[in-house]
Write a protein that holds these residues in place. Structure first.
Motif, PDB file in Angstrom:
ATOM      1  N   ALA B 209      -4.761  -0.618 -10.021  1.00 31.88           N
ATOM      2  CA  ALA B 209      -3.519  -0.132  -9.948  1.00 31.88           C
ATOM      3  C   ALA B 209      -2.979  -1.305 -11.107  1.00 31.88           C
ATOM      4  O   ALA B 209      -1.865  -1.310 -11.400  1.00 31.88           O
ATOM      5  N   TRP B 287      -4.481   0.365  -3.361  1.00 31.30           N
ATOM      6  CA  TRP B 287      -3.618   1.232  -3.161  1.00 31.30           C
ATOM      7  C   TRP B 287      -2.057   1.549  -3.544  1.00 31.30           C
ATOM      8  O   TRP B 287      -1.407   0.988  -3.369  1.00 31.30           O
ATOM      9  N   THR B 288      -1.192   2.256  -4.198  1.00 33.84           N
ATOM     10  CA  THR B 288      -0.662   1.966  -4.441  1.00 33.84           C
ATOM     11  C   THR B 288       0.470   1.991  -3.542  1.00 33.84           C
ATOM     12  O   THR B 288       2.145   2.157  -3.874  1.00 33.84           O
ATOM     13  N   THR B 289       0.307   3.497  -2.674  1.00 28.97           N
ATOM     14  CA  THR B 289       1.614   3.911  -1.763  1.00 28.97           C
ATOM     15  C   THR B 289       0.651   4.200  -0.190  1.00 28.97           C
ATOM     16  O   THR B 289      -0.182   3.875  -0.465  1.00 28.97           O
ATOM     17  N   MET B 290       2.034   4.541   0.718  1.00 23.94           N
ATOM     18  CA  MET B 290       1.713   3.631   2.059  1.00 23.94           C
ATOM     19  C   MET B 290       0.653   5.287   1.701  1.00 23.94           C
ATOM     20  O   MET B 290      -0.576   4.553   3.203  1.00 23.94           O
ATOM     21  N   LYS B 293      -2.161   4.324   1.463  1.00 22.40           N
ATOM     22  CA  LYS B 293      -2.879   4.188   1.999  1.00 22.40           C
ATOM     23  C   LYS B 293      -3.966   3.946   3.496  1.00 22.40           C
ATOM     24  O   LYS B 293      -4.798   3.701   3.864  1.00 22.40           O
ATOM     25  N   ASN B 321      -0.868  -7.382  -0.820  1.00 20.15           N
ATOM     26  CA  ASN B 321      -0.327  -5.874   0.286  1.00 20.15           C
ATOM     27  C   ASN B 321      -2.331  -4.447   0.734  1.00 20.15           C
ATOM     28  O   ASN B 321      -1.922  -4.006   1.416  1.00 20.15           O
ATOM     29  N   LEU B 324      -2.831  -4.697   4.060  1.00 16.64           N
ATOM     30  CA  LEU B 324      -2.687  -3.098   4.734  1.00 16.64           C
ATOM     31  C   LEU B 324      -3.535  -1.670   5.219  1.00 16.64           C
ATOM     32  O   LEU B 324      -4.140  -1.314   6.116  1.00 16.64           O
ATOM     33  N   LEU B 357      -0.106 -11.029   6.753  1.00 13.00           N
ATOM     34  CA  LEU B 357       1.351  -9.656   7.000  1.00 13.00           C
ATOM     35  C   LEU B 357       1.438  -9.060   7.627  1.00 13.00           C
ATOM     36  O   LEU B 357       2.741  -8.344   7.734  1.00 13.00           O
TER      37      LEU B 357
END
Lengths: 77, 435
Positions: B209, B287-290, B293, B321, B324, B357
């Motif tokens: 990413a 990964w870039t979106t929830m 993920k 991040n 997550l 986090l």
């Protein structure tokens, strides 16, 4: 953390982020979900004109969220 | 899948007229080996220097450390896939390793040009930083290697890392035809079915990413069979990892660390004793979106269930991040009825932020490998206020750029702030804390 400190100083905050669980952990009261971590305020996969609309929508939603009373941290979509 | 690992201890490295391993001494014909490195026209510098445990030496910048390993029986090659190496499935037959040493890739080449990930790792061979890292106890053969800066960053990475692997290959090849002084057989044979089935879930950062490069050619961070891109959860046999199927570097996790993964070896050695080691699931993070993920976490739990797991150990390499995916994997496994332990470092709690986090209630069994980071006085290891001592000799570059916008030049031999350190695998020499 910045959002929390701003709220402590009496300034209500909406945080625009794709990482919706994290501000909740930190006690940020208003979270606006965005598309992806790599582009929290837009969506480069869209044509420029459409992306502009997305950005405008974020702004409108954020301003609306700011005016809403919340009892606990909430995520707006 | 049966793998025999033959260890050839290296107690000394000497520069000589030929390259051979004999009576635990590795003799190196530096001239011939370096000529081979320099035969790649992309290489602009190739030199060798040796760092010994206890010396007043700082190695900078460290990109990777590779333990020389070679397959002498069975399909494939050690460290498969990366830099155009064969991709045959590894983990069978016999592999030889040179134990007690590493080939350290010392280079200014950046992992990618997207910003954010600068070279930040250095090794001290003595002093407080040396106390924290296993590398300080090894004989480190440092390959000082640079590539033509006119090349793309991907080509530069390929050139310097290919040279490192070539050197490691040549050194490991000295053991071909010799009987290993130490042997260990790794095989997940049938065990008492009453023993609990446990999977190991290492979460590996992907720079895809960040770099915007999803192609197979991009390998500048942790790679599985050479792939550094974001992939769905990848079930693996632990033998594949012993053969170097997961390679570095990513910050503290080098190829050496990944092939010598202590958690993996411990799980293996307890297979049939007090647990049933059911396998490994390598999970990609960042990964870039929830949604992505969460999907990966749910799929990881699914694969763990398919492997029959009753217990899982989740570890991760580094990041923000990325946590997550890590902690949501713990949650997904717990919800699937798999008792899960999280192995992690903790962040600096100054300012009232939680040390994790997202401290989910499902993460109810945590082993803390490290706390703090720069500046937290209650943390493990040296705080930023405590500068690491000056060293008598530097291997690599004499200066380093530091500061928020990297505009300060410091002398590497002089006092140095401790590096960013996320020992989330628990590779360090500190003991863990159980909660």
């Amino acid at each position: 953390m910045i959002a929390r400190e701003l709220e402590k100083a009496g300034v209500p905050v909406v945080q625009l982020t794709a990482l919706t669980p994290i501000p909740n952990t930190l006690g940020v009261n208003r979270v606006l979900a965005s598309a992806a971590i790599t582009y929290p305020t837009g969506d480069p996969s869209l044509p420029p004109a459409e992306e502009k609309q997305v950005r405008k929508q974020y702004l409108r939603k954020a301003l609306k969220a700011l005016q809403q009373q919340v009892e606990k941290p909430e995520v707006f979509y | 899948m049966r793998l025999e690992l033959g260890s050839f201890p290296v107690t000394d490295i000497v520069f000589g007229a030929r390259t051979r391993w004999q009576d635990s001494v590795l003799e190196i014909d530096a001239r011939a080996l370096l000529e081979e490195m320099r035969s790649d026209p992309r290489i602009t510098r190739a030199e060798l220097e040796l760092a010994r445990p206890g010396e007043s030496v700082r190695i900078w910048p460290v990109r990777d450390a590779v333990e020389p390993r070679i397959k002498v029986e069975g399909p494939g090659v050690a460290y498969p896939g990366i830099c155009g190496r064969a991709i045959d499935t590894v983990g069978q037959g016999r592999t030889h390793r040179l134990a007690g040493m590493s080939v350290v890739e010392v280079s200014e080449v950046l992992p990618h040009d997207a910003g954010g990930d600068y070279n930040s790792i250095f090794y001290d061979m003595s002093g407080p930083w040396a106390e924290m890292i296993p590398m300080s106890k090894l004989l480190n053969l440092c390959l000082l290697v640079e590539a033509d800066p006119a090349l793309t960053i991907i080509d530069q990475n390929d050139a310097v890392h290919r040279a490192t692997l070539k050197l490691a290959d040549r050194l490991a090849a000295t053991t071909v035809g010799l009987e290993p002084p130490q042997r260990e057989v790794f095989e997940l044979g049938p065990v008492d079915p009453a023993l609990p089935k446990v999977v190991y879930i290492p979460c590996l950062h992907s720079a895809q990413a960040m770099s915007g490069n999803g192609s197979n050619g991009f390998f500048c961070t942790t790679a599985t069979y050479g792939l550094s891109m974001l992939t769905p959860p990848w079930p693996m046999h632990p033998n594949e990892i012993l053969d170097g199927a997961i390679t570095g570097p990513y910050r503290i996790a080098t190829s050496w660390h990944l092939a010598n993964n202590r958690i993996l070896l411990e799980l293996y050695r307890r297979h049939g004793v007090d647990l049933n080691f059911a396998g490994v699931i390598a999970v990609r993070t960042e990964w870039t979106t929830m949604e992505e993920k969460e999907l990966m976490c749910l799929q990881t739990a699914k694969v763990a269930q398919m492997l029959g797991a009753q217990g899982a150990i989740v570890a991760w390499d580094a990041g923000g991040n990325e946590f997550l995916e890590v902690v949501h994997t713990v949650r997904a496994c717990q919800r699937a009825g798999i008792k899960t332990v999280l192995l992690t470092s903790e962040d600096d709690p100054t300012g009232g932020a939680p040390t994790l986090l997202e401290p989910l209630p499902e993460a109810d069994a945590v082993v803390s490998t490290f706390i703090g980071g720069s500046g937290y006085p209650g943390g493990s290891g040296p705080a930023s206020s405590q500068m690491l001592p000056a060293m008598a000799r530097v291997i690599g570059s004499p200066t380093r750029l530091v500061g928020a916008v990297r505009d300060e030049v410091i002398d590497v031999a002089g006092p140095m702030p401790p590096p960013r350190y996320n020992d989330t695998y628990g590779f360090g020499r500190y003991s863990g804390v159980e909660y």
